[in-house]
Design a protein around this motif. Sequence first.
Motif, PDB file in Angstrom:
ATOM      1  N   ARG A 170      -6.652  53.441  41.732  1.00  0.00           N
ATOM      2  CA  ARG A 170      -8.036  53.348  42.215  1.00  0.00           C
ATOM      3  C   ARG A 170      -8.861  52.753  41.085  1.00  0.00           C
ATOM      4  N   ARG A 201      -1.632  50.744  46.610  1.00  0.00           N
ATOM      5  CA  ARG A 201      -0.327  51.381  46.486  1.00  0.00           C
ATOM      6  C   ARG A 201       0.618  50.415  45.787  1.00  0.00           C
ATOM      7  N   ILE A 215       5.943  60.648  53.429  1.00  0.00           N
ATOM      8  CA  ILE A 215       4.676  59.912  53.497  1.00  0.00           C
ATOM      9  C   ILE A 215       4.097  60.097  54.890  1.00  0.00           C
ATOM     10  N   VAL A 244       6.526  54.899  44.630  1.00  0.00           N
ATOM     11  CA  VAL A 244       5.194  54.326  44.751  1.00  0.00           C
ATOM     12  C   VAL A 244       4.152  55.284  44.187  1.00  0.00           C
ATOM     13  N   GLY A 245       3.187  54.720  43.507  1.00  0.00           N
ATOM     14  CA  GLY A 245       2.021  55.467  43.046  1.00  0.00           C
ATOM     15  C   GLY A 245       0.774  54.756  43.532  1.00  0.00           C
ATOM     16  N   GLY A 246      -0.372  55.304  43.201  1.00  0.00           N
ATOM     17  CA  GLY A 246      -1.617  54.695  43.643  1.00  0.00           C
ATOM     18  C   GLY A 246      -2.502  54.339  42.464  1.00  0.00           C
ATOM     19  N   LEU A 305      -1.595  59.321  41.400  1.00  0.00           N
ATOM     20  CA  LEU A 305      -2.738  58.437  41.590  1.00  0.00           C
ATOM     21  C   LEU A 305      -3.429  58.269  40.247  1.00  0.00           C
ATOM     22  N   LEU A 364       7.203  59.029  48.465  1.00  0.00           N
ATOM     23  CA  LEU A 364       6.671  58.309  47.308  1.00  0.00           C
ATOM     24  C   LEU A 364       7.619  58.385  46.118  1.00  0.00           C
ATOM     25  N   ILE A 409      -7.916  52.376  47.162  1.00  0.00           N
ATOM     26  CA  ILE A 409      -6.638  52.799  46.592  1.00  0.00           C
ATOM     27  C   ILE A 409      -5.593  51.747  46.904  1.00  0.00           C
ATOM     28  N   ARG A 432       1.253  58.568  55.919  1.00  0.00           N
ATOM     29  CA  ARG A 432       0.491  57.377  56.300  1.00  0.00           C
ATOM     30  C   ARG A 432       1.474  56.343  56.856  1.00  0.00           C
ATOM     31  N   TYR A 434       5.530  49.647  52.038  1.00  0.00           N
ATOM     32  CA  TYR A 434       4.378  50.526  51.873  1.00  0.00           C
ATOM     33  C   TYR A 434       3.557  49.987  50.710  1.00  0.00           C
ATOM     34  N   GLY A 435       2.352  49.526  50.998  1.00  0.00           N
ATOM     35  CA  GLY A 435       1.542  48.892  49.953  1.00  0.00           C
ATOM     36  C   GLY A 435       2.224  47.638  49.477  1.00  0.00           C
TER      37      GLY A 435
END
Length: 177
Positions: free
Chosen positions: A81, A123, A13, A77-79, A153, A6, A121, A15, A52-53
């Motif tokens: 929500r 990304r 990562i 990358v951040g998230g 996040l 990230l 969430i 995922r 990614y996202g």
Amino acid sequence: ELSARLSEGGGTIERPVFWTVRHEDGEFIYRGEEPIADLATEPGDYVVTARYGTVTVERTIVLLPEQRLGVSFVLNVGGLRVLPRLPDLGLPAARSETRVYAVSGDAAGKLVAMSTIPGEILRLGAGAYRVESRFTPGNASSTSTIEIAPGALEAVELDLAAGVARLSANSSVTWTI
């Protein structure tokens, strides 16, 4: 071996990351979605893409004869929500739609993400974003600006000034609101 992080100081990562590997002539060698891609291929020049996202990073990699190469992409990358809600009511039964627009970078002013699932969430690449949420059907909406940092996040609760009306009738009625 291909992996992604990230942020510069972040861990791998865990995922799925969507990977593509193309030979320099454009021929696809590999397509897959997994946290770490491990593949064997002939020496040569390759274009590797990691997605990614909403973030896509592309690099050219040179593989020499008899070389085992491990490449880790830093995706920055951040998230985000987002939880749209009504004050004092929480989540209503009404469907919500959240749209995220880039405020900075190459995509400034463009829609970069959308969700109809409260609390999902998203990304996003590091940068500034405008978040718009709306309940549908209806005209209740709220907007906020948020800064996304790599590896972090951010959570946003958007209170929409609205109420919920439930109308019913026993006979054929036409409603105008």
